[in-house]
Write an enzyme that holds these catalytic residues in place. Structure first.
Site, PDB file in Angstrom:
ATOM      1  N   LYS A 193      -0.947   0.879 -25.217  1.00  0.00           N
ATOM      2  CA  LYS A 193      -1.264   0.787 -26.650  1.00  0.00           C
ATOM      3  C   LYS A 193       0.051   0.904 -27.439  1.00  0.00           C
ATOM      4  O   LYS A 193       0.897   0.040 -27.278  1.00  0.00           O
ATOM      5  CB  LYS A 193      -2.332   1.818 -26.998  1.00  0.00           C
ATOM      6  N   TYR A 227       0.860  -1.189   0.000  1.00  0.00           N
ATOM      7  CA  TYR A 227       0.000   0.000   0.000  1.00  0.00           C
ATOM      8  C   TYR A 227       0.888   1.229   0.000  1.00  0.00           C
ATOM      9  O   TYR A 227       1.751   1.366   0.862  1.00  0.00           O
ATOM     10  CB  TYR A 227      -0.920   0.022   1.232  1.00  0.00           C
ATOM     11  N   THR A 257      -2.970   6.323 -22.169  1.00  0.00           N
ATOM     12  CA  THR A 257      -2.777   4.983 -21.631  1.00  0.00           C
ATOM     13  C   THR A 257      -1.299   4.648 -21.797  1.00  0.00           C
ATOM     14  O   THR A 257      -0.563   5.341 -22.506  1.00  0.00           O
ATOM     15  CB  THR A 257      -3.573   3.925 -22.416  1.00  0.00           C
ATOM     16  N   ASP A 291      -5.735  13.813 -25.358  1.00  0.00           N
ATOM     17  CA  ASP A 291      -5.746  12.420 -24.902  1.00  0.00           C
ATOM     18  C   ASP A 291      -5.046  11.595 -25.979  1.00  0.00           C
ATOM     19  O   ASP A 291      -5.639  11.264 -27.002  1.00  0.00           O
ATOM     20  CB  ASP A 291      -7.196  11.961 -24.699  1.00  0.00           C
ATOM     21  N   ARG A 311      -0.908  -2.338 -18.754  1.00  0.00           N
ATOM     22  CA  ARG A 311      -2.217  -1.688 -18.809  1.00  0.00           C
ATOM     23  C   ARG A 311      -2.275  -0.597 -17.740  1.00  0.00           C
ATOM     24  O   ARG A 311      -2.129  -0.883 -16.556  1.00  0.00           O
ATOM     25  CB  ARG A 311      -3.276  -2.756 -18.537  1.00  0.00           C
ATOM     26  N   GLU A 357      -0.441   4.631  -0.685  1.00  0.00           N
ATOM     27  CA  GLU A 357      -1.289   5.823  -0.887  1.00  0.00           C
ATOM     28  C   GLU A 357      -0.475   7.088  -0.634  1.00  0.00           C
ATOM     29  O   GLU A 357       0.287   7.165   0.334  1.00  0.00           O
ATOM     30  CB  GLU A 357      -2.499   5.793   0.054  1.00  0.00           C
TER      31      GLU A 357
HETATM   32  C1  LIG Z   1      -8.105   3.523 -24.988  1.00  0.00           C
HETATM   33  C2  LIG Z   1      -8.478   4.938 -24.761  1.00  0.00           C
HETATM   34  C3  LIG Z   1      -8.740   5.428 -23.471  1.00  0.00           C
HETATM   35  C4  LIG Z   1      -9.023   4.578 -22.247  1.00  0.00           C
HETATM   36  O1  LIG Z   1      -8.207   3.630 -21.861  1.00  0.00           O
HETATM   37  P1  LIG Z   1      -8.611   2.537 -20.761  1.00  0.00           P
HETATM   38  O2  LIG Z   1      -7.272   2.179 -20.218  1.00  0.00           O
HETATM   39  O3  LIG Z   1      -9.314   1.460 -21.475  1.00  0.00           O
HETATM   40  O4  LIG Z   1      -9.470   3.180 -19.734  1.00  0.00           O
HETATM   41  C5  LIG Z   1      -8.933   6.789 -23.307  1.00  0.00           C
HETATM   42  N1  LIG Z   1      -8.893   7.611 -24.354  1.00  0.00           N
HETATM   43  C6  LIG Z   1      -8.689   7.174 -25.605  1.00  0.00           C
HETATM   44  C7  LIG Z   1      -8.674   8.165 -26.734  1.00  0.00           C
HETATM   45  C8  LIG Z   1      -8.498   5.827 -25.858  1.00  0.00           C
HETATM   46  O5  LIG Z   1      -8.342   5.389 -27.107  1.00  0.00           O
END
Ligand SMILES: *Cc1c(COP(=O)(O)O)cnc(C)c1O
Length: 436
Positions: A248, A73, A245, A219, A254, A75
């Site tokens: 990807k 933990y 993220t 994003d 993840r 936090e």
């Molecule tokens: C994949 C994605 C997310 C969210 O990712 P998670 O880890 O699945 O919550 C947010 N914004 C965009 C543009 C994405 O393609």
């Protein structure tokens, strides 16, 4: 069941030693779990992964996540924890933060968000009050559900104004976005998407934001690896806040990440991640992020990212040569949206996804802009090259992949065809092993 059941015996591709050791241990400890995990290892090794948001992490990333770092933990933040025993968790979080800042060329990084959606929750909370207006691209045009979909937190707690794509070119229409911004007077404008295959003009977005007194949030969940390597332009210095993220194109575990250059926003972001929206950070995942960011800083990762784009362009051209239409006419990044109808008007994304899975090709159905079919059916597929590129496939192999895609789809799910392709792909995959 014998040990052999969990030993990945039906795959031509052996696991790395640590993974095989894990399966052997689990086979003794919990055979039910071991056998499911062995089947999944086999699936990943013997199928072609074309989901644009997925990748194959290195064994170093994978095993950092599956380690004793899960036991703590922590936090709070480095130097300011609510629990004792955090010295090495401070070290790992600082390492991950420093590498993230170096990778994206910015002054501040919060590496604690559990996912991309969680990063967006904290970012929204940091730069807006409930009821404020967000201007974003809706999911049906390639946006993400966390940018304002009604049932999501974003659509529940914020007012959502939408911009769209040019109906003819399917490209971002910056003049129209500017008009939408002037009209809706948003607090925040979001750019960055889940299914947009072209370069984003962050400078133009910032000019629009400045004109209406909005903050710009980028994003970059999909393109983070391309941004980190200069293969796609950076949202810095244009965006006030950048979320992403890590799993990807960035090829990490993840998770989520928030970046900014603004000290004031940074302070708010830290408070909105913890205690605002999360409890204890996933320190094992932060260890995996540190490893992945270290990998992404190496020159090999730039070579990889360039190949991701070269492969996407080759796959796009090959799909066009089979008679499919590519939304926007092609791709500049790792992803493409394939309109199936010009090849065969009766093809749906849902049917194609299922038939292709039977043949060992993993894709996702995806609505195309102004898709007349409902979201669970669709007229399109979203294809991406990050995972195949990690396996070592190059432009030449993209032609073969497109030929398999087409053969399965025009057979309309003929089991003889999908069975034959399945065996060809199994043999092909043995030549392109997963990372070791
Ligand atoms: C994949 C994605 C997310 C969210 O990712 P998670 O880890 O699945 O919550 C947010 N914004 C965009 C543009 C994405 O393609």
């Amino acid at each position: 069941m014998s040990n052999a059941a969990a030993s990945h015996a039906n795959s031509a591709i052996p696991l790395d030693a640590l993974s095989q050791g894990l399966l052997d241990l689990l086979q003794k400890h919990d055979p039910a779990t071991a056998q499911i995990m062995a089947r999944e290892a086999d699936r990943q090794a013997t199928t072609l992964e074309l989901i644009a948001s997925e990748n194959h992490v290195s064994t170093a990333v994978m095993h950092a996540v599956g380690s004793w770092m899960t036991n703590k933990y922590a936090e709070g933040y480095p130097g300011k924890r609510y629990y004792g025993g955090c010295a090495h968790h401070d070290e790992i979080e600082n390492l991950a933060r420093d590498r993230a800042k170096q990778l994206f060329g910015c002054n501040f990084a919060n590496v604690q968000p559990h996912s991309g959606a969680n990063a967006n929750i904290a970012a929204f909370m940091a730069i807006m009050d409930p009821g404020d207006t967000v201007l974003s691209l809706p999911i049906k045009s390639g946006g993400h559900l966390s940018h304002g979909l009604k049932p999501n937190f974003s659509g529940t707690f914020y007012k959502i104004a939408e911009y769209g794509l040019d109906p003819k070119t399917e490209l971002l229409d910056y003049d129209a976005i500017e008009r939408a911004a002037v009209e809706s007077k948003p607090k925040v404008i979001i750019c960055g998407y889940s299914a947009y295959s072209r370069v984003i003009d962050f400078a133009r977005f910032r000019a629009i934001a400045d004109k209406v007194g909005a903050l710009l949030m980028a994003d970059i969940a999909h393109i983070a690896g391309l941004v980190a390597t200069g293969v796609h332009p950076s949202p810095f210095p244009h965006a006030h806040v950048v979320t992403t993220t890590t799993h990807k194109t960035l090829r990490g575990p993840r998770g989520g990440l928030i970046l900014t250059n603004d000290q004031d926003i940074a302070t708010k972001i830290d408070r909105k991640v913890f205690p605002g929206s999360q409890g204890g950070p996933l320190m094992h995942v932060i260890a995996g992020k540190a490893v992945a960011f270290g990998e992404a800083l190496k020159p090999e990762f730039t070579t990889y990212s360039k190949q991701v784009v070269a492969n996407a362009k080759a796959l796009a051209a090959a799909m066009q040569s089979h008679g499919y239409r590519l939304c926007t006419g092609g791709t500049d990044n790792h992803v493409m949206l394939v309109d199936l109808r010009p090849r065969d008007a009766s093809l749906t994304g849902a049917d194609a996804e299922k038939w292709l899975e039977d043949a060992g090709i993993i894709v996702n159905k995806n609505g195309i802009p102004n898709d007349p079919r409902p979201p669970l059916q669709t007229s399109g597929l979203r294809l991406g090259t990050p995972a195949l590129t990690t396996r070592g496939l190059r432009e030449g192999e993209m032609k073969q992949v497109a030929a398999w895609l087409d053969r399965v789809m025009i057979s309309k799910g003929d089991v003889a065809v999908s069975g034959a392709v399945r065996e060809e792909i199994r043999a092909f995959c043995a030549k392109f092993p997963l990372p070791h």
